[in-house]
Design a protein around this motif. Structure first.
Motif, PDB file in Angstrom:
ATOM      1  N   VAL A 151       0.708   9.900  -6.282  1.00 53.07           N
ATOM      2  CA  VAL A 151      -0.155   8.927  -5.619  1.00 53.07           C
ATOM      3  C   VAL A 151      -0.599   9.422  -4.244  1.00 53.07           C
ATOM      4  N   ARG A 152      -0.328  10.690  -3.961  1.00 50.45           N
ATOM      5  CA  ARG A 152      -0.780  11.308  -2.719  1.00 50.45           C
ATOM      6  C   ARG A 152      -1.738  12.449  -3.046  1.00 50.45           C
ATOM      7  N   TRP A 153      -2.750  12.632  -2.190  1.00 51.46           N
ATOM      8  CA  TRP A 153      -3.665  13.745  -2.438  1.00 51.46           C
ATOM      9  C   TRP A 153      -3.002  15.060  -2.087  1.00 51.46           C
ATOM     10  N   LEU A 154      -3.485  16.127  -2.711  1.00 53.14           N
ATOM     11  CA  LEU A 154      -2.919  17.470  -2.532  1.00 53.14           C
ATOM     12  C   LEU A 154      -4.045  18.447  -2.219  1.00 53.14           C
ATOM     13  N   ARG A 155      -3.763  19.382  -1.303  1.00 53.23           N
ATOM     14  CA  ARG A 155      -4.709  20.457  -0.974  1.00 53.23           C
ATOM     15  C   ARG A 155      -3.964  21.788  -1.001  1.00 53.23           C
ATOM     16  N   PRO A 156      -3.461  22.170  -2.162  1.00 54.87           N
ATOM     17  CA  PRO A 156      -2.578  23.341  -2.210  1.00 54.87           C
ATOM     18  C   PRO A 156      -3.309  24.668  -2.120  1.00 54.87           C
ATOM     19  N   LYS A 157      -2.601  25.639  -1.567  1.00 53.76           N
ATOM     20  CA  LYS A 157      -2.988  27.033  -1.700  1.00 53.76           C
ATOM     21  C   LYS A 157      -2.346  27.551  -2.979  1.00 53.76           C
ATOM     22  N   VAL A 158      -3.137  28.188  -3.838  1.00 54.37           N
ATOM     23  CA  VAL A 158      -2.673  28.577  -5.171  1.00 54.37           C
ATOM     24  C   VAL A 158      -2.663  30.100  -5.284  1.00 54.37           C
ATOM     25  N   VAL A 181     -10.431   9.815   4.124  1.00 59.74           N
ATOM     26  CA  VAL A 181      -9.146   9.756   3.414  1.00 59.74           C
ATOM     27  C   VAL A 181      -8.115   9.080   4.310  1.00 59.74           C
ATOM     28  N   THR A 182      -7.418   8.111   3.764  1.00 59.70           N
ATOM     29  CA  THR A 182      -6.344   7.441   4.498  1.00 59.70           C
ATOM     30  C   THR A 182      -5.040   7.598   3.731  1.00 59.70           C
ATOM     31  N   ASP A 183      -4.074   8.228   4.387  1.00 57.45           N
ATOM     32  CA  ASP A 183      -2.723   8.371   3.838  1.00 57.45           C
ATOM     33  C   ASP A 183      -1.833   7.315   4.462  1.00 57.45           C
ATOM     34  N   ILE A 184      -1.213   6.500   3.633  1.00 54.98           N
ATOM     35  CA  ILE A 184      -0.208   5.569   4.145  1.00 54.98           C
ATOM     36  C   ILE A 184       1.029   6.414   4.444  1.00 54.98           C
ATOM     37  N   ALA A 185       1.249   6.678   5.718  1.00 55.78           N
ATOM     38  CA  ALA A 185       2.219   7.685   6.145  1.00 55.78           C
ATOM     39  C   ALA A 185       3.617   7.384   5.620  1.00 55.78           C
ATOM     40  N   GLY A 186       4.246   8.449   5.099  1.00 55.35           N
ATOM     41  CA  GLY A 186       5.631   8.340   4.659  1.00 55.35           C
ATOM     42  C   GLY A 186       5.837   7.619   3.354  1.00 55.35           C
ATOM     43  N   THR A 187       4.768   7.368   2.593  1.00 52.90           N
ATOM     44  CA  THR A 187       4.909   6.639   1.333  1.00 52.90           C
ATOM     45  C   THR A 187       4.346   7.468   0.187  1.00 52.90           C
ATOM     46  N   GLY A 188       4.821   7.165  -1.014  1.00 55.74           N
ATOM     47  CA  GLY A 188       4.238   7.733  -2.217  1.00 55.74           C
ATOM     48  C   GLY A 188       4.803   9.082  -2.596  1.00 55.74           C
ATOM     49  N   LEU A 200       0.843  -1.197   0.000  1.00 57.27           N
ATOM     50  CA  LEU A 200       0.000   0.000   0.000  1.00 57.27           C
ATOM     51  C   LEU A 200       0.879   1.248   0.000  1.00 57.27           C
ATOM     52  N   VAL A 201       0.583   2.159  -0.918  1.00 54.20           N
ATOM     53  CA  VAL A 201       1.386   3.371  -1.082  1.00 54.20           C
ATOM     54  C   VAL A 201       0.464   4.548  -1.372  1.00 54.20           C
ATOM     55  N   GLY A 202       0.700   5.671  -0.698  1.00 54.26           N
ATOM     56  CA  GLY A 202      -0.001   6.900  -1.037  1.00 54.26           C
ATOM     57  C   GLY A 202      -1.358   7.022  -0.369  1.00 54.26           C
ATOM     58  N   THR A 203      -2.308   7.622  -1.098  1.00 51.45           N
ATOM     59  CA  THR A 203      -3.605   8.001  -0.551  1.00 51.45           C
ATOM     60  C   THR A 203      -4.716   7.114  -1.111  1.00 51.45           C
ATOM     61  N   TYR A 204      -5.630   6.730  -0.205  1.00 56.40           N
ATOM     62  CA  TYR A 204      -6.821   5.961  -0.560  1.00 56.40           C
ATOM     63  C   TYR A 204      -8.024   6.684   0.059  1.00 56.40           C
ATOM     64  N   TRP A 205      -9.160   6.646  -0.615  1.00 52.56           N
ATOM     65  CA  TRP A 205     -10.295   7.428  -0.136  1.00 52.56           C
ATOM     66  C   TRP A 205     -11.615   6.860  -0.643  1.00 52.56           C
ATOM     67  N   SER A 206     -12.697   7.282   0.004  1.00 54.39           N
ATOM     68  CA  SER A 206     -14.055   6.988  -0.442  1.00 54.39           C
ATOM     69  C   SER A 206     -14.986   8.018   0.184  1.00 54.39           C
ATOM     70  N   ALA A 207     -16.271   7.909  -0.118  1.00 54.46           N
ATOM     71  CA  ALA A 207     -17.261   8.862   0.386  1.00 54.46           C
ATOM     72  C   ALA A 207     -18.249   8.135   1.288  1.00 54.46           C
ATOM     73  N   LEU A 208     -18.406   8.648   2.495  1.00 56.11           N
ATOM     74  CA  LEU A 208     -19.423   8.144   3.423  1.00 56.11           C
ATOM     75  C   LEU A 208     -20.652   9.022   3.251  1.00 56.11           C
ATOM     76  N   MET A 209     -21.693   8.442   2.682  1.00 53.90           N
ATOM     77  CA  MET A 209     -22.885   9.190   2.334  1.00 53.90           C
ATOM     78  C   MET A 209     -23.859   9.221   3.514  1.00 53.90           C
ATOM     79  N   VAL A 210     -24.420  10.384   3.758  1.00 53.40           N
ATOM     80  CA  VAL A 210     -25.421  10.578   4.810  1.00 53.40           C
ATOM     81  C   VAL A 210     -26.678  11.109   4.134  1.00 53.40           C
ATOM     82  N   GLU A 211     -27.741  10.322   4.181  1.00 53.59           N
ATOM     83  CA  GLU A 211     -28.948  10.650   3.422  1.00 53.59           C
ATOM     84  C   GLU A 211     -30.172  10.572   4.320  1.00 53.59           C
ATOM     85  N   PRO A 212     -30.809  11.694   4.621  1.00 54.39           N
ATOM     86  CA  PRO A 212     -32.051  11.650   5.394  1.00 54.39           C
ATOM     87  C   PRO A 212     -33.118  10.839   4.660  1.00 54.39           C
ATOM     88  N   VAL A 213     -33.831  10.043   5.405  1.00 54.75           N
ATOM     89  CA  VAL A 213     -34.920   9.249   4.839  1.00 54.75           C
ATOM     90  C   VAL A 213     -36.191  10.076   4.973  1.00 54.75           C
TER      91      VAL A 213
END
Length: 263
Positions: free
Chosen positions: A189-196, A153-160, A113-126
């Motif tokens: 293979v890592r996610w980025l959240r840059p200030k541009v 979001v899960t970052d495999i620390a120190g990899t990628g 496992l290397v880098g960032t892995y992610w998914s979406a946890l959906m919250v939906e009112p019935v």
């Protein structure tokens, strides 16, 4: 074939979001293979009636135009949906109260496992169905479904490797002024959240203007388009430095030159 459209009387439900989320819409964790972490989804009910909410997982990515795409969990190459166990999939939030729903992220003990892995946890009112059925004709009820997506979001620390490319730069007319449009591509293979931001220098090397870009979040393989308005610049030659600073050791930049002619 004749469609009996006249027999279908649509009614529109006026459902409003009665349940909200407390906290961030991104839950990020630095993890190691084989590690487990606990998280909470905190729901708030501002209504005077109990509200039922469904929680489920989906994969998330953006298409080549930057539009969000949600799909069945576990199909995306970097999905971590199968690592996530929800404490409950359906809950009822009491009126005027908060409710915390736990979840657990169990990272496989996989050394590849290397880098960032992610998914979406959906919250939906019935929401309850609205509208009544006339005795002599069927009714189609249209409901507005409000849902929230929490990115886990899960970052495999120190990899990628973190890599960002600036592609397809264009100078555009922006209501009589200029704008620089550029696509930022996450090639690592890592996610980025840059200030541009953009620094504009004149022929004498003096800083003529600085322009801040919009917020950016790029998962591996994704594209985000930035359009930076340069404003009104006097005629002359300019050099531009486009910077994306991820807030750590990763700073990316691109250098451009352009000429503004007389109006």
């Amino acid at each position: 074939m004749v469609l009996a459209a006249a027999l279908l009387a649509p009614t529109e439900g006026k459902a409003q979001p009665r349940v909200g989320l407390v906290g961030d819409l991104v839950h990020a964790y630095a993890v190691q293979p084989g590690e487990s972490v606990e998280g909470l989804v905190v729901l708030s009910n501002a209504d005077d009636q109990p509200q039922t909410v469904r929680l489920y997982l989906q994969d998330y990515h953006t298409d080549d135009q930057g539009h969000p795409v949600y799909s069945a969990p576990g199909r995306h190459a970097r999905s971590n949906a199968e690592w996530i166990a929800l404490g409950q999939s359906t809950v009822t939030v009491p009126p005027g109260q908060h409710l915390a729903v736990p979840y657990t992220v169990r990272v496989p003990a996989d050394a590849t496992l290397v880098g960032t892995y992610w998914s979406a946890l959906m919250v939906e009112p019935v929401e309850a169905e609205e509208g009544s059925v006339a005795p002599d004709r069927p009714v189609v009820t249209i409901r507005h479904v409000w849902r929230y997506a929490i990115h886990v979001v899960t970052d495999i620390a120190g990899t990628g490797e973190a890599r960002l490319a600036f592609v397809r730069p264009r100078l555009l007319d922006d209501g009589g002024n200029l704008a620089l449009q550029v696509d930022m591509v996450n090639e690592g293979v890592r996610w980025l959240r840059p200030k541009v931001w953009l620094e504009i220098y004149d022929q004498e090397g003096r800083l003529a203007a600085r322009v801040d870009g919009g917020p950016a979040r790029l998962y591996p393989g994704e594209v985000v388009r930035q359009r930076l308005r340069l404003g009104s610049l006097p005629p002359g030659a300019y050099e531009v430095l486009l910077v994306a600073d991820d807030g750590d050791a990763h700073v990316f930049a691109a250098h451009y030159r352009f000429v503004v002619g007389p109006r």
